[in-house]
Write a protein that holds these residues in place. Structure first.
Motif, mmCIF file in Angstrom:
data_model
loop_
_atom_site.group_PDB
_atom_site.id
_atom_site.type_symbol
_atom_site.label_atom_id
_atom_site.label_comp_id
_atom_site.label_asym_id
_atom_site.label_seq_id
_atom_site.Cartn_x
_atom_site.Cartn_y
_atom_site.Cartn_z
ATOM 1 N N PHE A 149 -21.462 63.742 97.768
ATOM 2 C CA PHE A 149 -20.454 62.940 98.441
ATOM 3 C C PHE A 149 -19.295 63.830 98.884
ATOM 4 C CE2 PHE A 149 -22.814 60.414 95.459
ATOM 5 C CZ PHE A 149 -23.054 59.219 96.116
ATOM 6 N N GLU A 150 -18.669 63.453 99.994
ATOM 7 C CA GLU A 150 -17.494 64.164 100.509
ATOM 8 C C GLU A 150 -17.758 65.652 100.728
ATOM 9 O OE1 GLU A 150 -13.515 61.845 99.316
ATOM 10 O OE2 GLU A 150 -14.399 62.936 97.637
ATOM 11 N N HIS A 151 -18.972 65.980 101.133
ATOM 12 C CA HIS A 151 -19.364 67.356 101.466
ATOM 13 C C HIS A 151 -19.266 68.299 100.272
ATOM 14 C CE1 HIS A 151 -19.324 65.837 105.519
ATOM 15 N NE2 HIS A 151 -18.017 65.600 105.469
ATOM 16 N N ASN A 152 -19.246 67.743 99.055
ATOM 17 C CA ASN A 152 -19.332 68.585 97.860
ATOM 18 C C ASN A 152 -20.750 69.121 97.733
ATOM 19 O OD1 ASN A 152 -16.652 68.323 96.423
ATOM 20 N ND2 ASN A 152 -17.157 66.157 96.677
ATOM 21 N N LYS A 153 -20.920 70.113 96.888
ATOM 22 C CA LYS A 153 -22.225 70.740 96.728
ATOM 23 C C LYS A 153 -22.632 70.770 95.255
ATOM 24 C CE LYS A 153 -21.810 73.693 100.826
ATOM 25 N NZ LYS A 153 -21.827 75.079 101.357
ATOM 26 N N GLY A 154 -23.904 70.482 95.015
ATOM 27 C CA GLY A 154 -24.461 70.631 93.679
ATOM 28 C C GLY A 154 -23.800 69.766 92.629
ATOM 29 N N ASP A 155 -23.825 70.277 91.387
ATOM 30 C CA ASP A 155 -23.361 69.510 90.244
ATOM 31 C C ASP A 155 -21.842 69.411 90.143
ATOM 32 O OD1 ASP A 155 -25.987 69.259 89.581
ATOM 33 O OD2 ASP A 155 -25.984 70.825 88.059
ATOM 34 N N HIS A 156 -21.115 70.175 90.958
ATOM 35 C CA HIS A 156 -19.656 70.160 90.857
ATOM 36 C C HIS A 156 -19.018 69.047 91.692
ATOM 37 C CE1 HIS A 156 -19.556 73.793 88.462
ATOM 38 N NE2 HIS A 156 -20.410 74.340 89.292
ATOM 39 N N ASP A 157 -19.836 68.137 92.170
ATOM 40 C CA ASP A 157 -19.357 66.972 92.905
ATOM 41 C C ASP A 157 -18.762 65.976 91.914
ATOM 42 O OD1 ASP A 157 -19.060 64.652 94.369
ATOM 43 O OD2 ASP A 157 -20.979 64.828 95.396
ATOM 44 N N PRO A 158 -17.461 65.664 91.994
ATOM 45 C CA PRO A 158 -16.855 64.750 91.007
ATOM 46 C C PRO A 158 -17.422 63.340 91.058
ATOM 47 C CG PRO A 158 -15.324 65.177 92.813
ATOM 48 C CD PRO A 158 -16.468 66.132 92.995
ATOM 49 N N TRP A 159 -18.016 62.953 92.176
ATOM 50 C CA TRP A 159 -18.598 61.611 92.280
ATOM 51 C C TRP A 159 -19.869 61.474 91.433
ATOM 52 C CZ3 TRP A 159 -16.375 57.513 94.753
ATOM 53 C CH2 TRP A 159 -15.309 57.783 95.611
ATOM 54 N N LEU A 160 -20.454 62.580 90.996
ATOM 55 C CA LEU A 160 -21.692 62.516 90.217
ATOM 56 C C LEU A 160 -21.438 62.307 88.730
ATOM 57 C CD1 LEU A 160 -23.748 65.391 91.888
ATOM 58 C CD2 LEU A 160 -23.782 62.945 92.419
ATOM 59 N N ASN A 161 -20.203 62.522 88.288
ATOM 60 C CA ASN A 161 -19.890 62.388 86.869
ATOM 61 C C ASN A 161 -19.818 60.911 86.494
ATOM 62 O OD1 ASN A 161 -19.202 62.967 84.267
ATOM 63 N ND2 ASN A 161 -17.057 63.385 84.707
ATOM 64 N N GLY A 162 -20.869 60.402 85.859
ATOM 65 C CA GLY A 162 -20.931 58.989 85.506
ATOM 66 C C GLY A 162 -21.660 58.136 86.519
ATOM 67 N N LYS A 163 -22.207 58.747 87.569
ATOM 68 C CA LYS A 163 -22.949 57.988 88.583
ATOM 69 C C LYS A 163 -24.219 57.388 87.968
ATOM 70 C CE LYS A 163 -25.472 58.749 92.937
ATOM 71 N NZ LYS A 163 -26.832 58.800 92.380
ATOM 72 N N SER A 164 -24.464 56.119 88.267
ATOM 73 C CA SER A 164 -25.688 55.461 87.801
ATOM 74 C C SER A 164 -26.566 55.109 88.995
ATOM 75 C CB SER A 164 -25.359 54.200 87.002
ATOM 76 O OG SER A 164 -24.765 53.212 87.837
ATOM 77 N N ASN A 165 -27.855 54.997 88.747
ATOM 78 C CA ASN A 165 -28.827 54.700 89.802
ATOM 79 C C ASN A 165 -29.733 53.574 89.343
ATOM 80 O OD1 ASN A 165 -28.404 57.458 91.373
ATOM 81 N ND2 ASN A 165 -28.751 58.004 89.244
ATOM 82 N N ASP A 166 -30.031 52.659 90.241
ATOM 83 C CA ASP A 166 -30.979 51.584 89.932
ATOM 84 C C ASP A 166 -31.911 51.415 91.122
ATOM 85 O OD1 ASP A 166 -32.249 49.623 88.522
ATOM 86 O OD2 ASP A 166 -30.482 48.368 88.227
ATOM 87 N N ILE A 167 -33.200 51.251 90.840
ATOM 88 C CA ILE A 167 -34.232 51.161 91.884
ATOM 89 C C ILE A 167 -35.084 49.922 91.630
ATOM 90 C CG2 ILE A 167 -36.252 52.294 92.915
ATOM 91 C CD1 ILE A 167 -33.843 53.915 93.449
ATOM 92 N N LYS A 168 -35.396 49.174 92.694
ATOM 93 C CA LYS A 168 -36.289 48.025 92.581
ATOM 94 C C LYS A 168 -37.331 48.089 93.693
ATOM 95 C CE LYS A 168 -34.001 45.920 89.244
ATOM 96 N NZ LYS A 168 -34.555 45.724 87.887
ATOM 97 N N LYS A 169 -38.610 47.923 93.334
ATOM 98 C CA LYS A 169 -39.682 47.903 94.333
ATOM 99 C C LYS A 169 -39.631 46.586 95.088
ATOM 100 C CE LYS A 169 -43.478 49.437 96.331
ATOM 101 N NZ LYS A 169 -43.313 48.673 97.584
ATOM 102 N N VAL A 170 -39.647 46.665 96.410
ATOM 103 C CA VAL A 170 -39.681 45.489 97.273
ATOM 104 C C VAL A 170 -40.760 45.716 98.330
ATOM 105 C CG1 VAL A 170 -37.260 44.870 96.909
ATOM 106 C CG2 VAL A 170 -37.850 46.444 98.754
ATOM 107 N N GLU A 171 -40.948 44.719 99.169
ATOM 108 C CA GLU A 171 -41.963 44.855 100.217
ATOM 109 C C GLU A 171 -41.606 46.019 101.153
ATOM 110 O OE1 GLU A 171 -44.145 42.108 103.682
ATOM 111 O OE2 GLU A 171 -42.451 41.314 102.515
ATOM 112 N N ASN A 172 -42.552 46.895 101.373
ATOM 113 C CA ASN A 172 -42.442 48.034 102.305
ATOM 114 C C ASN A 172 -41.485 49.133 101.843
ATOM 115 O OD1 ASN A 172 -44.210 46.743 104.121
ATOM 116 N ND2 ASN A 172 -42.496 45.563 104.974
ATOM 117 N N GLY A 173 -41.072 49.109 100.560
ATOM 118 C CA GLY A 173 -40.197 50.187 100.118
ATOM 119 C C GLY A 173 -39.468 49.862 98.833
ATOM 120 N N TYR A 174 -38.226 50.381 98.731
ATOM 121 C CA TYR A 174 -37.441 50.246 97.509
ATOM 122 C C TYR A 174 -35.978 49.954 97.854
ATOM 123 C CZ TYR A 174 -41.418 52.678 95.401
ATOM 124 O OH TYR A 174 -42.688 53.037 94.989
#
Length: 470
Positions: A149-174
């Motif tokens: 995010f915000e053109h940061n690179k790699g693990d030093h992106d502050p937006w990644l600290n505590g970021k959560s991800n959730d995925i659900k299968k739906v028709e034709n994708g996720y």
């Protein structure tokens, strides 16, 4: 219901422990192979309870009141219902979610971003990726994004600290949802968040988006009340509470003698409502004369407007520096720096591509329950690190993890004798996590005692809430 009642209720619930522990193992190993975020230590006795909460959410259990809210949710709120996101549902009902229709196709894979919201300390982005993503390296049903995010690179992106991800299968994708903790001290009520997806399931592409993010100004309650705990050499100052449309945020300061100690809190208002606290943003930290000072802004349940006070229930989770020993000898004893705990290593044996360490834990409480022994047995998988001694200084203290190809953070545990806390740990020297050119005399054993020390409940304290400043 107090802490003891909650513990008692949880202990009476029959759960498939092997499945719970397998899920925890998979999550920890996946996090080790991808991006790292600041690690929270494994607390003895807490893993099963945490997993229970995950099982409850995953099973689709929602209380009757929430079901009624979901039934009345407008169309845009459907995806939040899908992800059990009650904050998103409430914001959708208040027309406080920004609908998006940004779509890009790279290397045959289409990503569409569908919504964004910013409330209190939380930013959410939802989207869709089509089923061509299954041509990547992941197993069917698994989707992973390499994103910044915000053109940061790699693990030093502050937006990644505590970021959560959730995925659900739906028709034709996720469908997917990313939730991020707002990482900065001061709020921008309206801004554009650049997003760059570098690859999805190993498929490279550079999907670039610019997402409008907005929220109304938070309302502020200034408190500035301090509570000290001289015996534990800890102080807590409740500074202020910010309230948005669907959530609030608590800003508080802690001062601790020992670096790495954590303060966890819950709160109950004068009408009995319990407030839960989510991920937070570290606003400031420094070493002062009276200890290590930190200021946090942490998401909390929305503050009721008709209450007069909050009672805080702090818990102190103590840190202990990892004990170290070079494996140039076959038997030795390690001692905890702060606690009466020890590790007696009886033997270190290399058998081809396996390293076996035979040991006993000392200083544990007598007559441990079967459940606590099982939790200790499970946690031991992660409490040993093997690290190339030349690479010890390359471990990032803010994001500790053994250097790639120069450390092994996992092992397989076998309980030899319960009565004497006698175990064996076997390390795979040729696994995904390995040490190049492994030699015992060049390898440092690191052991974490802190997970054997339960969090200590500190005396609760009450703050009287002032009138809100608009």
């Amino acid at each position: 219901m107090d802490n003891k009642e909650v513990k008692s209720a949880i202990e009476k619930i029959v759960v498939p422990k092997e499945k719970v522990f397998d899920a925890i193992d998979k999550g920890l190993k996946m996090s080790g192979q991808g991006r790292k975020i600041k690690k929270k230590k494994v607390l003895a006795g807490s893993a099963a309870a945490a997993a229970l909460l995950g099982i409850t959410i995953a099973s689709g259990f929602v209380n009757p009141t929430m079901n009624k809210v979901l039934a009345n949710t407008p169309l845009i709120g459907g995806i939040f219902q899908e992800f059990n996101d009650s904050m998103g549902v409430e914001l959708a009902n208040q027309d406080a979610v920004t609908e998006l229709n940004q779509s890009l196709t790279k290397n045959g894979v289409t990503v569409k971003l569908t919504s964004a919201y910013f409330d209190g300390n939380v930013v959410s982005i939802t989207g869709f990726v089509d089923e061509d993503v299954e041509k990547g390296h992941n197993e069917k049903g698994e989707v992973s994004f390499d994103v910044n995010f915000e053109h940061n690179k790699g693990d030093h992106d502050p937006w990644l600290n505590g970021k959560s991800n959730d995925i659900k299968k739906v028709e034709n994708g996720y469908n997917f949802q990313w939730k991020m903790v707002y990482p900065y001290k001061s709020f921008k009520e309206n801004f554009t968040l650049p997003i760059t997806i570098h690859n999805i399931n190993g498929i490279k592409g550079e999907w670039n988006f610019d997402i409008p993010i907005q929220q109304e100004k938070n309302r502020t309650l200034a408190i500035n009340q301090e509570q000290g705990y001289p015996e534990d050499e800890v102080k807590i100052r409740i500074k202020e509470i910010l309230t948005a449309k669907a959530s609030s945020s608590l800003i508080y300061e802690t001062v601790e003698k020992y670096k790495g100690d954590d303060i966890y809190i819950k709160a109950v208002d004068n009408k009995g409502k319990v407030y839960r606290f989510g991920d937070g943003t570290l606003l400031d930290e420094s070493e002062q004369e009276d200890g290590y000072q930190s200021t946090m802004r942490r998401e909390m349940t929305k503050l009721n407007s008709d209450i007069s006070s909050l009672t805080f229930y702090p818990q102190l989770s103590a840190a202990d520096p990892k004990a170290q020993q070079l494996l140039n000898i076959k038997s030795f004893t390690l001692k905890s720096t702060r606690f009466n705990l020890g590790l007696q290593v009886n033997d270190v044996t290399q058998k081809g591509e396996k390293l076996v360490i035979d040991y006993q834990l000392t200083g544990l409480p007598k007559n441990l329950s079967k459940g606590k022994l099982e939790t200790i047995n499970h946690n031991l998988k992660y409490l040993f690190w093997l690290v190339d001694k030349e690479y010890l200084t390359k471990i990032d203290p803010e994001n500790p993890w053994p250097p790639k190809n120069h450390g092994i953070p996992f092992n397989k545990v076998k309980m030899i004798d319960k009565a004497t806390a006698h175990f064996q740990s076997t390390f795979d020297l040729n696994g995904e996590e390995r040490i190049e050119n492994f030699k015992l005399e060049n390898t440092m054993l690191l052991f974490d005692f802190s997970s054997f020390v339960p969090a200590k409940e500190l005396k609760p304290f009450t703050v009287v809430l002032p009138v809100e400043n608009e």
